[in-house]
Design an enzyme around this catalytic site. Sequence first.
Site, PDB file in Angstrom:
ATOM      1  N   CYS A 141       3.480  -6.597 -11.976  1.00 10.11           N
ATOM      2  CA  CYS A 141       4.171  -7.875 -11.834  1.00 10.11           C
ATOM      3  C   CYS A 141       5.542  -7.808 -12.508  1.00 10.11           C
ATOM      4  O   CYS A 141       5.810  -6.940 -13.322  1.00 10.11           O
ATOM      5  CB  CYS A 141       3.369  -8.969 -12.523  1.00 10.11           C
ATOM      6  SG  CYS A 141       1.636  -8.945 -12.147  1.00 10.11           S
ATOM      7  N   ARG A 155       8.728  -3.083  -7.377  1.00 11.46           N
ATOM      8  CA  ARG A 155       7.495  -2.840  -8.134  1.00 11.46           C
ATOM      9  C   ARG A 155       6.251  -3.225  -7.358  1.00 11.46           C
ATOM     10  O   ARG A 155       5.135  -2.912  -7.764  1.00 11.46           O
ATOM     11  CB  ARG A 155       7.524  -3.647  -9.440  1.00 11.46           C
ATOM     12  CG  ARG A 155       8.643  -3.250 -10.378  1.00 11.46           C
ATOM     13  CD  ARG A 155       8.943  -4.357 -11.356  1.00 11.46           C
ATOM     14  NE  ARG A 155       7.847  -4.584 -12.271  1.00 11.46           N
ATOM     15  CZ  ARG A 155       7.822  -4.161 -13.522  1.00 11.46           C
ATOM     16  NH1 ARG A 155       8.826  -3.501 -14.007  1.00 11.46           N
ATOM     17  NH2 ARG A 155       6.796  -4.416 -14.297  1.00 11.46           N
ATOM     18  N   TRP A 206       1.392  -9.331  -8.858  1.00 15.01           N
ATOM     19  CA  TRP A 206       0.531  -8.352  -8.175  1.00 15.01           C
ATOM     20  C   TRP A 206      -0.875  -8.735  -8.596  1.00 15.01           C
ATOM     21  O   TRP A 206      -1.236  -8.629  -9.765  1.00 15.01           O
ATOM     22  CB  TRP A 206       0.909  -6.933  -8.630  1.00 15.01           C
ATOM     23  CG  TRP A 206      -0.085  -5.882  -8.284  1.00 15.01           C
ATOM     24  CD1 TRP A 206      -1.186  -5.512  -9.002  1.00 15.01           C
ATOM     25  CD2 TRP A 206      -0.063  -5.037  -7.121  1.00 15.01           C
ATOM     26  NE1 TRP A 206      -1.841  -4.499  -8.357  1.00 15.01           N
ATOM     27  CE2 TRP A 206      -1.185  -4.177  -7.220  1.00 15.01           C
ATOM     28  CE3 TRP A 206       0.792  -4.916  -6.033  1.00 15.01           C
ATOM     29  CZ2 TRP A 206      -1.460  -3.216  -6.242  1.00 15.01           C
ATOM     30  CZ3 TRP A 206       0.498  -3.957  -5.085  1.00 15.01           C
ATOM     31  CH2 TRP A 206      -0.608  -3.117  -5.178  1.00 15.01           C
ATOM     32  N   ASN A 230       2.646 -10.740 -17.434  1.00 18.77           N
ATOM     33  CA  ASN A 230       2.280  -9.419 -16.915  1.00 18.77           C
ATOM     34  C   ASN A 230       1.196  -8.866 -17.820  1.00 18.77           C
ATOM     35  O   ASN A 230       1.274  -9.045 -19.037  1.00 18.77           O
ATOM     36  CB  ASN A 230       3.461  -8.444 -16.973  1.00 18.77           C
ATOM     37  CG  ASN A 230       4.527  -8.772 -15.956  1.00 18.77           C
ATOM     38  OD1 ASN A 230       4.372  -9.678 -15.158  1.00 18.77           O
ATOM     39  ND2 ASN A 230       5.612  -8.025 -16.004  1.00 18.77           N
ATOM     40  N   GLY A 231       0.232  -8.157 -17.248  1.00 17.93           N
ATOM     41  CA  GLY A 231      -0.823  -7.555 -18.055  1.00 17.93           C
ATOM     42  C   GLY A 231      -2.166  -8.166 -17.710  1.00 17.93           C
ATOM     43  O   GLY A 231      -2.302  -8.873 -16.706  1.00 17.93           O
ATOM     44  N   GLU A 238      -7.797  18.364  -5.152  1.00 19.78           N
ATOM     45  CA  GLU A 238      -6.729  17.410  -5.418  1.00 19.78           C
ATOM     46  C   GLU A 238      -5.462  18.118  -5.912  1.00 19.78           C
ATOM     47  O   GLU A 238      -4.351  17.788  -5.487  1.00 19.78           O
ATOM     48  CB  GLU A 238      -7.218  16.368  -6.439  1.00 19.78           C
ATOM     49  CG  GLU A 238      -6.198  15.340  -6.855  1.00 19.78           C
ATOM     50  CD  GLU A 238      -5.650  14.475  -5.715  1.00 19.78           C
ATOM     51  OE1 GLU A 238      -6.162  14.557  -4.591  1.00 19.78           O
ATOM     52  OE2 GLU A 238      -4.675  13.746  -5.968  1.00 19.78           O
ATOM     53  N   LYS A 243      -1.902  17.869  -4.027  1.00 17.47           N
ATOM     54  CA  LYS A 243      -0.686  17.377  -4.724  1.00 17.47           C
ATOM     55  C   LYS A 243       0.440  18.370  -4.532  1.00 17.47           C
ATOM     56  O   LYS A 243       1.558  18.015  -4.201  1.00 17.47           O
ATOM     57  CB  LYS A 243      -0.966  17.266  -6.216  1.00 17.47           C
ATOM     58  CG  LYS A 243      -1.248  16.051  -6.991  1.00 17.47           C
ATOM     59  CD  LYS A 243      -0.926  14.703  -6.611  1.00 17.47           C
ATOM     60  CE  LYS A 243      -1.261  14.279  -5.242  1.00 17.47           C
ATOM     61  NZ  LYS A 243      -2.028  13.127  -5.011  1.00 17.47           N
ATOM     62  N   GLU A 265       1.651  18.651  -0.785  1.00 17.37           N
ATOM     63  CA  GLU A 265       2.309  17.485  -0.191  1.00 17.37           C
ATOM     64  C   GLU A 265       3.716  17.258  -0.736  1.00 17.37           C
ATOM     65  O   GLU A 265       4.584  16.815   0.000  1.00 17.37           O
ATOM     66  CB  GLU A 265       1.446  16.220  -0.233  1.00 17.37           C
ATOM     67  CG  GLU A 265       1.064  15.668  -1.565  1.00 17.37           C
ATOM     68  CD  GLU A 265       0.119  14.453  -1.474  1.00 17.37           C
ATOM     69  OE1 GLU A 265      -0.052  13.854  -0.404  1.00 17.37           O
ATOM     70  OE2 GLU A 265      -0.472  14.109  -2.521  1.00 17.37           O
ATOM     71  N   HIS A 313     -15.972  35.337   0.539  1.00 14.82           N
ATOM     72  CA  HIS A 313     -16.324  35.170   1.945  1.00 14.82           C
ATOM     73  C   HIS A 313     -15.098  35.018   2.832  1.00 14.82           C
ATOM     74  O   HIS A 313     -15.182  34.417   3.896  1.00 14.82           O
ATOM     75  CB  HIS A 313     -17.272  33.974   2.108  1.00 14.82           C
ATOM     76  CG  HIS A 313     -18.537  34.170   1.350  1.00 14.82           C
ATOM     77  ND1 HIS A 313     -19.516  35.071   1.725  1.00 14.82           N
ATOM     78  CD2 HIS A 313     -18.984  33.616   0.192  1.00 14.82           C
ATOM     79  CE1 HIS A 313     -20.501  35.061   0.846  1.00 14.82           C
ATOM     80  NE2 HIS A 313     -20.197  34.173  -0.094  1.00 14.82           N
ATOM     81  N   LYS A 322       2.700   6.371   2.559  1.00 16.71           N
ATOM     82  CA  LYS A 322       1.879   5.899   1.443  1.00 16.71           C
ATOM     83  C   LYS A 322       0.572   5.300   1.957  1.00 16.71           C
ATOM     84  O   LYS A 322      -0.489   5.483   1.386  1.00 16.71           O
ATOM     85  CB  LYS A 322       2.667   4.842   0.657  1.00 16.71           C
ATOM     86  CG  LYS A 322       1.947   4.279  -0.537  1.00 16.71           C
ATOM     87  CD  LYS A 322       1.962   5.279  -1.667  1.00 16.71           C
ATOM     88  CE  LYS A 322       1.048   4.915  -2.813  1.00 16.71           C
ATOM     89  NZ  LYS A 322       0.610   6.099  -3.542  1.00 16.71           N
TER      90      LYS A 322
HETATM   91  C1  G6P Z   1      -2.243   8.668   2.393  1.00 15.30           C
HETATM   92  C2  G6P Z   1      -1.628   8.794   1.009  1.00 15.30           C
HETATM   93  C3  G6P Z   1      -2.635   9.438   0.051  1.00 15.30           C
HETATM   94  C4  G6P Z   1      -3.918   8.644   0.016  1.00 15.30           C
HETATM   95  C5  G6P Z   1      -4.489   8.450   1.428  1.00 15.30           C
HETATM   96  C6  G6P Z   1      -5.580   7.408   1.434  1.00 15.30           C
HETATM   97  O1  G6P Z   1      -2.430   9.931   2.952  1.00 15.30           O
HETATM   98  O2  G6P Z   1      -0.459   9.577   1.071  1.00 15.30           O
HETATM   99  O3  G6P Z   1      -2.077   9.499  -1.266  1.00 15.30           O
HETATM  100  O4  G6P Z   1      -4.856   9.312  -0.789  1.00 15.30           O
HETATM  101  O5  G6P Z   1      -3.486   7.965   2.326  1.00 15.30           O
HETATM  102  O6  G6P Z   1      -5.000   6.179   1.135  1.00 15.30           O
HETATM  103  P1  G6P Z   1      -5.793   4.965   0.532  1.00 15.30           P
HETATM  104  O7  G6P Z   1      -4.774   3.865   0.441  1.00 15.30           O
HETATM  105  O8  G6P Z   1      -6.891   4.644   1.502  1.00 15.30           O
HETATM  106  O9  G6P Z   1      -6.310   5.404  -0.788  1.00 15.30           O
END
Ligand code: G6P
Length: 609
Positions: free
Chosen positions: A2, A27, A75, A101-102, A481, A485, A488, A504, A604
């Site tokens: 927020c 934000r 938010w 906020n918080g 993961e 990261k 991507e 394998h 995103k």
């Molecule tokens: C996109 C984002 C990822 C995320 C995935 C699932 O590929 O770039 O960072 O993990 O979607 O998104 P969600 O909002 O469902 O967690």
Amino acid sequence: MCGIVGYIGKEEAAPILLYGLSRLEYRGYDSAGISVYDGGEVRTVKAAGKLENLIRLTEEGRAVHGSVGIGHTRWATHGEPSDVNAHPHVSASGRIAVVHNGIIENYLSLKQMLQAEGVVFRSETDTEVVAQLIDFYYEGDILRAVSRAVDKLDGSYALGILCSDHPDMLLAARKESPLIVAYGEGCNYIASDVTAVLKYTRSVSYMEDEEIAVVREGSITFYNEYLQQIEKPVVHIDWDVEAAEKGGYAHFMLKEIHEQPRVVKNTLSAHIRNGRVDLSDTMLTEDYCREIDKVQIIGCGSAYHVGVVGRYLLEKYARIPAEAVLASEFRYSEPIVDEKTLVIVISQSGETADTIAAMREAKRLGAKTLAIVNVVGSTIAKEADSVIYTLAGPEIAVATTKAYSAQLAIFYLITVALAEKRGKLKEAESAAIVRALEALPGQIEEILTHKEALQQLASKYFNNSSIFFIGRNLDYAISLEGSLKLKEISYIHSEAYAGGELKHGTISLIEPETLVIAVATYEQLFDKLMSNVKEVTARKASVFCVAQARNAEDAGKAAADCFFIPDTHEMLTPSLACVPLQLFAYYVALNRGCDIDKPRNLAKSVTVE
Ligand code: G6P
């Protein structure tokens, strides 16, 4: 998160507040509002949705008169995004208006106390409690009332306060949530973020925990928690607006990585009471937990990777068959789920098309759905049978970091709750897990202080064309993961393998100097993973090993480069192991000059199939 802005001076406040809020839009928010003292009373205008709605309602601020006011972009964390839940919140008497906020962790008990005193509440928010509490303590001295009220608050807050009896001042108070006061010419400001006021002034003071500021047109006075007057330095901001939005970090991703201690703390503390995991406000009742005969976890991308961690945890601790399934596969696989299946749906946005479709399919087949979601009021949050929110705040970088960490935190809680209710976890063991959970935020903080070590490793390896990750069990889930990261944001080819799978096929790709990142934090299989490390070093691969400090000696012998995470409970290593991998990916991408916050071809939130 927020945003807060406040103004006191000679000009009309509303347009200044609206402009400040527009600078805070980046934000993320879902509603906005302002309160302005108009010479007789405090006028409050609020609107759900985009700031545009508030701007239209107030005729760009022209319809609200007065030269002192506070504004907020919200938010949602407690209660849906709506007009009534938007800030500012005004006490029942109409005297006190508050933006916040918080998260106030003890807001329910405070609310009950006030209701018992006859106070009537309008919203579902934790913030309204603050406004009502200040009013409850108010006997003519607003500074004292604020001080008494904040003394009763557990959790985090940045507060902007307006009192109709004292229209010559704004009050500001903070604990664990950023807040600044800013010095203008014949006017002053408060803001959660300097971007809101940079157009007007570059002279600010940063408020510290438990301080209160009384902001008048011509002066700002600071008080400590004992209401002793204190002096604070004035800082000159020389950043540009873009740098200011990132809080001084070069990228949102780095900022969000650094927010993880706070996010994990908030997410955990919302469900830990008196040293015990408490998910009693979800569908995980004792009867239900005993009834279910399997768990399916669905998600996409990093959310799916949390599911892979979750699957190992649930099988090991709650002794229940569990599977992580990609949402895009689940929806078309004719899944075998029924009313005895718990389907856990994980999504930051709550709007991912495949995850929504998979959840609907699970519901159609009779399964009960429990969602782990970051965005309050999102489609998944609305349609799931039960929701647990990750309190990560808005995430701006496309590559998720803090939402992923918050999802992991929720999974530990679900695991403990299910294991306890199914009689698979002894009380002493639960207590040990909770203690370790409470230590996690501090341990993540500690890892972040060693980020230069990862920066150096990234400088050494950023030119590699292919990087492999290996791990076993939870470390395999973390490898997935870490590899995602890296690829991507740096565009380096990367794959993650379960250590035992190397032989394998993948081992044929290992050449001299190929980088293999060995995630070896899972105590029980540490030696097995070290054998895999030997297999690749024998083929002259370079190895970077992430291990617990307790295995520093052995890991150091096996791998040329190491990063050690603090020792923790065996169940919780994912939360610590993911941080160096995030930082490594970040610095590799930085060395390669990539567009870190907006990697090519990625979105995103993927709202189409
Ligand atoms: C996109 C984002 C990822 C995320 C995935 C699932 O590929 O770039 O960072 O993990 O979607 O998104 P969600 O909002 O469902 O967690």
